[in-house]
Design a protein around this motif. Structure first.
Motif, PDB file in Angstrom:
ATOM      1  N   ILE A 173       0.876  -1.237   0.095  1.00  0.00           N
ATOM      2  CA  ILE A 173      -0.044   0.094   0.018  1.00  0.00           C
ATOM      3  C   ILE A 173       1.026   1.254   0.220  1.00  0.00           C
ATOM      4  CG2 ILE A 173      -1.681   1.364   1.470  1.00  0.00           C
ATOM      5  CD1 ILE A 173      -2.816  -1.489   2.192  1.00  0.00           C
ATOM      6  N   GLY A 174       1.946   1.536   0.598  1.00  0.00           N
ATOM      7  CA  GLY A 174       2.875   2.418   0.749  1.00  0.00           C
ATOM      8  C   GLY A 174       3.550   2.503  -0.614  1.00  0.00           C
ATOM      9  N   GLU A 175       3.830   1.613  -1.113  1.00  0.00           N
ATOM     10  CA  GLU A 175       4.513   1.539  -2.551  1.00  0.00           C
ATOM     11  C   GLU A 175       3.673   2.138  -3.612  1.00  0.00           C
ATOM     12  OE1 GLU A 175       6.372  -1.394  -5.942  1.00  0.00           O
ATOM     13  OE2 GLU A 175       5.475  -2.127  -4.172  1.00  0.00           O
ATOM     14  N   LEU A 176       2.230   1.709  -3.457  1.00  0.00           N
ATOM     15  CA  LEU A 176       1.078   2.154  -4.513  1.00  0.00           C
ATOM     16  C   LEU A 176       0.907   3.629  -4.084  1.00  0.00           C
ATOM     17  CD1 LEU A 176      -1.133  -0.704  -4.283  1.00  0.00           C
ATOM     18  CD2 LEU A 176       0.276  -0.357  -6.320  1.00  0.00           C
ATOM     19  N   SER A 177       0.917   4.088  -2.983  1.00  0.00           N
ATOM     20  CA  SER A 177       0.515   5.507  -2.680  1.00  0.00           C
ATOM     21  C   SER A 177       1.721   6.329  -3.057  1.00  0.00           C
ATOM     22  CB  SER A 177       0.435   5.468  -1.033  1.00  0.00           C
ATOM     23  OG  SER A 177      -0.773   4.705  -0.601  1.00  0.00           O
ATOM     24  N   THR A 178       3.067   5.901  -2.803  1.00  0.00           N
ATOM     25  CA  THR A 178       4.066   6.712  -3.212  1.00  0.00           C
ATOM     26  C   THR A 178       4.289   6.883  -4.657  1.00  0.00           C
ATOM     27  OG1 THR A 178       5.252   6.156  -1.319  1.00  0.00           O
ATOM     28  CG2 THR A 178       6.825   6.916  -3.017  1.00  0.00           C
ATOM     29  N   ARG A 179       4.152   5.884  -5.492  1.00  0.00           N
ATOM     30  CA  ARG A 179       4.287   5.715  -7.079  1.00  0.00           C
ATOM     31  C   ARG A 179       3.168   6.213  -7.922  1.00  0.00           C
ATOM     32  NH1 ARG A 179       7.333   0.409  -8.529  1.00  0.00           N
ATOM     33  NH2 ARG A 179       7.172   1.482 -10.403  1.00  0.00           N
ATOM     34  N   SER A 180       2.009   6.289  -7.373  1.00  0.00           N
ATOM     35  CA  SER A 180       0.884   6.533  -8.027  1.00  0.00           C
ATOM     36  C   SER A 180      -0.224   7.696  -7.383  1.00  0.00           C
ATOM     37  CB  SER A 180      -0.027   5.131  -8.339  1.00  0.00           C
ATOM     38  OG  SER A 180      -1.308   5.622  -8.937  1.00  0.00           O
ATOM     39  N   ASP A 181      -0.170   8.727  -7.946  1.00  0.00           N
ATOM     40  CA  ASP A 181      -1.066   9.716  -7.532  1.00  0.00           C
ATOM     41  C   ASP A 181      -2.620   9.582  -7.639  1.00  0.00           C
ATOM     42  OD1 ASP A 181       0.988  11.378  -7.255  1.00  0.00           O
ATOM     43  OD2 ASP A 181       0.664  12.530  -8.904  1.00  0.00           O
ATOM     44  N   THR A 182      -2.850   8.633  -8.435  1.00  0.00           N
ATOM     45  CA  THR A 182      -4.494   8.214  -8.673  1.00  0.00           C
ATOM     46  C   THR A 182      -4.808   7.163  -7.496  1.00  0.00           C
ATOM     47  OG1 THR A 182      -4.220   8.256 -11.108  1.00  0.00           O
ATOM     48  CG2 THR A 182      -5.792   6.914 -10.185  1.00  0.00           C
ATOM     49  N   PHE A 183      -3.704   6.161  -7.365  1.00  0.00           N
ATOM     50  CA  PHE A 183      -3.984   5.273  -6.182  1.00  0.00           C
ATOM     51  C   PHE A 183      -4.272   6.326  -4.830  1.00  0.00           C
ATOM     52  CE2 PHE A 183      -2.760   3.085  -2.402  1.00  0.00           C
ATOM     53  CZ  PHE A 183      -3.485   1.711  -2.541  1.00  0.00           C
ATOM     54  N   ARG A 184      -3.143   7.125  -4.695  1.00  0.00           N
ATOM     55  CA  ARG A 184      -3.245   7.963  -3.548  1.00  0.00           C
ATOM     56  C   ARG A 184      -4.682   8.718  -3.153  1.00  0.00           C
ATOM     57  NH1 ARG A 184       1.064   9.924  -3.914  1.00  0.00           N
ATOM     58  NH2 ARG A 184       0.780  11.845  -4.816  1.00  0.00           N
ATOM     59  N   VAL A 185      -5.607   9.138  -4.147  1.00  0.00           N
ATOM     60  CA  VAL A 185      -6.567   9.917  -4.067  1.00  0.00           C
ATOM     61  C   VAL A 185      -7.530   8.874  -3.855  1.00  0.00           C
ATOM     62  CG1 VAL A 185      -8.175  11.284  -5.463  1.00  0.00           C
ATOM     63  CG2 VAL A 185      -5.661  11.603  -5.684  1.00  0.00           C
ATOM     64  N   MET A 186      -7.543   7.613  -4.487  1.00  0.00           N
ATOM     65  CA  MET A 186      -8.612   6.605  -4.160  1.00  0.00           C
ATOM     66  C   MET A 186      -8.508   6.032  -2.916  1.00  0.00           C
ATOM     67  SD  MET A 186      -8.960   4.633  -8.042  1.00  0.00           S
ATOM     68  CE  MET A 186      -9.256   5.240  -9.437  1.00  0.00           C
ATOM     69  N   TRP A 187      -7.299   5.825  -2.476  1.00  0.00           N
ATOM     70  CA  TRP A 187      -7.148   5.376  -1.055  1.00  0.00           C
ATOM     71  C   TRP A 187      -7.681   6.345  -0.057  1.00  0.00           C
ATOM     72  CZ3 TRP A 187      -6.110   0.926   0.649  1.00  0.00           C
ATOM     73  CH2 TRP A 187      -5.618   0.553   2.102  1.00  0.00           C
ATOM     74  N   GLY A 188      -7.499   7.579  -0.160  1.00  0.00           N
ATOM     75  CA  GLY A 188      -8.281   8.707   0.639  1.00  0.00           C
ATOM     76  C   GLY A 188      -9.560   8.762   0.739  1.00  0.00           C
ATOM     77  N   ALA A 189     -10.466   8.053  -0.295  1.00  0.00           N
ATOM     78  CA  ALA A 189     -11.696   8.095  -0.168  1.00  0.00           C
ATOM     79  C   ALA A 189     -12.261   7.038   0.837  1.00  0.00           C
ATOM     80  CB  ALA A 189     -12.402   7.493  -1.620  1.00  0.00           C
ATOM     81  N   HIS A 190     -11.508   5.950   1.060  1.00  0.00           N
ATOM     82  CA  HIS A 190     -11.996   4.996   2.346  1.00  0.00           C
ATOM     83  C   HIS A 190     -12.970   4.296   1.724  1.00  0.00           C
ATOM     84  CE1 HIS A 190      -9.057   6.036   5.542  1.00  0.00           C
ATOM     85  NE2 HIS A 190      -8.908   7.094   4.890  1.00  0.00           N
ATOM     86  N   ASP A 191     -13.266   3.801   0.519  1.00  0.00           N
ATOM     87  CA  ASP A 191     -14.263   2.918   0.210  1.00  0.00           C
ATOM     88  C   ASP A 191     -13.607   1.525   0.049  1.00  0.00           C
ATOM     89  OD1 ASP A 191     -16.033   5.310  -0.513  1.00  0.00           O
ATOM     90  OD2 ASP A 191     -15.050   5.449  -2.604  1.00  0.00           O
ATOM     91  N   VAL A 192     -14.797   0.730   0.245  1.00  0.00           N
ATOM     92  CA  VAL A 192     -14.240  -0.803   0.341  1.00  0.00           C
ATOM     93  C   VAL A 192     -15.008  -1.420  -0.726  1.00  0.00           C
ATOM     94  CG1 VAL A 192     -13.847  -0.555   2.860  1.00  0.00           C
ATOM     95  CG2 VAL A 192     -16.188  -1.139   2.178  1.00  0.00           C
ATOM     96  N   HIS A 193     -14.598  -2.741  -0.971  1.00  0.00           N
ATOM     97  CA  HIS A 193     -14.830  -3.429  -2.022  1.00  0.00           C
ATOM     98  C   HIS A 193     -14.612  -5.011  -1.971  1.00  0.00           C
ATOM     99  CE1 HIS A 193     -16.139  -4.409  -6.098  1.00  0.00           C
ATOM    100  NE2 HIS A 193     -14.951  -5.125  -6.384  1.00  0.00           N
ATOM    101  N   VAL A 194     -15.478  -5.885  -2.200  1.00  0.00           N
ATOM    102  CA  VAL A 194     -15.482  -7.332  -2.368  1.00  0.00           C
ATOM    103  C   VAL A 194     -15.497  -7.865  -3.608  1.00  0.00           C
ATOM    104  CG1 VAL A 194     -15.916  -9.514  -1.222  1.00  0.00           C
ATOM    105  CG2 VAL A 194     -15.990  -7.545   0.015  1.00  0.00           C
ATOM    106  N   PHE A 195     -14.569  -8.458  -3.906  1.00  0.00           N
ATOM    107  CA  PHE A 195     -14.696  -9.084  -5.605  1.00  0.00           C
ATOM    108  C   PHE A 195     -15.740 -10.312  -5.330  1.00  0.00           C
ATOM    109  CE2 PHE A 195     -10.550  -7.057  -6.277  1.00  0.00           C
ATOM    110  CZ  PHE A 195     -11.060  -6.200  -7.455  1.00  0.00           C
ATOM    111  N   ARG A 196     -16.701 -10.022  -6.384  1.00  0.00           N
ATOM    112  CA  ARG A 196     -17.686 -11.365  -6.512  1.00  0.00           C
ATOM    113  C   ARG A 196     -17.672 -11.806  -8.185  1.00  0.00           C
ATOM    114  NH1 ARG A 196     -20.267  -7.979  -2.675  1.00  0.00           N
ATOM    115  NH2 ARG A 196     -20.386  -8.918  -0.627  1.00  0.00           N
ATOM    116  N   GLU A 197     -18.602 -12.530  -8.518  1.00  0.00           N
ATOM    117  CA  GLU A 197     -18.724 -12.879  -9.790  1.00  0.00           C
ATOM    118  C   GLU A 197     -19.314 -11.583 -10.527  1.00  0.00           C
ATOM    119  OE1 GLU A 197     -22.823 -12.882  -8.202  1.00  0.00           O
ATOM    120  OE2 GLU A 197     -20.911 -13.649  -7.421  1.00  0.00           O
ATOM    121  N   GLY A 198     -19.066 -11.590 -11.868  1.00  0.00           N
ATOM    122  CA  GLY A 198     -19.117 -10.640 -12.713  1.00  0.00           C
ATOM    123  C   GLY A 198     -18.446 -10.566 -14.238  1.00  0.00           C
TER     124      GLY A 198
END
Length: 292
Positions: A201-226
């Motif tokens: 998570i630290g690596e993704l946050s440091t190297r990707s501005d997009t990840f950092r913004v999405m991470w800051g939203a504190h949304d959660v997700h579980v992968f299911r069928e689709g």
């Protein structure tokens, strides 16, 4: 770390709910985007002082009935409710008492045989950090650009956020990216002291501005069928159904399988992908033989 996670999660959920959605009257100008603390406290049936304590990150000793009331007041969905319970569970665990998880165990031979026994379907095993532990040849072919990029290290989260090819490969890139971030948020709530997860998570946050913004939203997700839509560099568009099946005996591991209904363009695309994969393997084997 757990207290900050609790604080941010509760505040971002509170900010998302308007008084109108909660059935509350609105008077005058409001300086907050969502509900006030006293409004959440009233809806949950607790004192303002008690809710303030909760939102400051202190969930230790909180009863299930209070958590249920809080989830209802904040209109949490099932995934968010489970995440809240995970945060509360870990709030009652001392870091000193947390048993460090051993290095990820290898994929069991029986599971490996299952993955390899589906030659006509892309199938792989991944852990809770999106490391692809094993993959059959068709999955290798589907994710050929990830395997060709050394920055990804066979990790689909790194591929999504680090590789320029991913934005073309995933037709619905933003949905896939937000899903990956939300799944990592779930894992961080369950395992706040998992060092390898924190490092990723630290690596993704440091190297990707997009990840950092999405991470800051504190949304959660579980992968299911689709269904996932891919744009493969060789065979073109593939709309594939996917199933993610957790392996109860192997903590954090799951089997992911993609498929297509017979007679569809996607099914034809998988056959073409298999042919391309076999041709590439033959060429690689011929090159190795010539070098020997």
């Amino acid at each position: 770390m757990n207290q900050e996670e609790i604080r941010a999660f509760l505040k971002t959920r509170r900010d998302k709910i308007t008084p109108e959605q909660a059935g509350l009257p609105v008077y005058g100008n409001r300086r907050v985007p969502g509900l006030r603390r006293n409004e959440v406290a009233m809806l949950a049936g607790v004192s303002v002082e008690y809710y303030t304590r909760l939102e400051r990150g202190n969930l230790s000793g909180v009863s299930d009935s209070v958590l249920d009331a809080l989830a209802q007041a904040l209109r949490l969905d099932d995934t968010e409710r489970t995440h809240l319970y995970d945060l509360a569970r870990m709030a009652n665990v001392s870091p000193a008492r947390v048993r460090r998880r051993p290095a990820q165990a290898a994929v069991r031979p029986g599971v490996l045989r299952i993955v390899e026994g589906m030659p006509g379907l892309p199938a792989f095993v991944q852990n809770n950090r999106f490391d692809v532990l094993v993959a059959n040849p068709l999955a290798h072919a589907l994710y050929s650009e990830m395997y060709a990029d050394p920055t990804c290290d066979a990790n689909t989260a790194r591929f999504v956020f680090f590789s320029p090819a991913a934005r073309r490969f995933y037709v619905d890139w933003e949905r896939v990216a937000r899903g990956a971030v939300g799944a990592l948020r779930i894992e961080a709530g369950k395992n706040p002291y998992d060092r390898e997860l924190s490092n990723l998570i630290g690596e993704l946050s440091t190297r990707s501005d997009t990840f950092r913004v999405m991470w800051g939203a504190h949304d959660v997700h579980v992968f299911r069928e689709g269904t996932k839509r891919f744009r493969h560099q060789v065979v073109g568009n593939l709309d594939l159904d996917h199933e993610s099946m957790a392996l109860p005996g192997d903590t954090g591991q799951s089997v992911v399988v993609y498929s297509a209904e017979a007679g569809t363009a996607a099914a034809d695309g998988l056959k073409l992908l298999a042919s391309w994969s076999a041709t590439a393997e033959d060429a690689q084997a011929a090159q190795v033989d010539s070098e020997d």
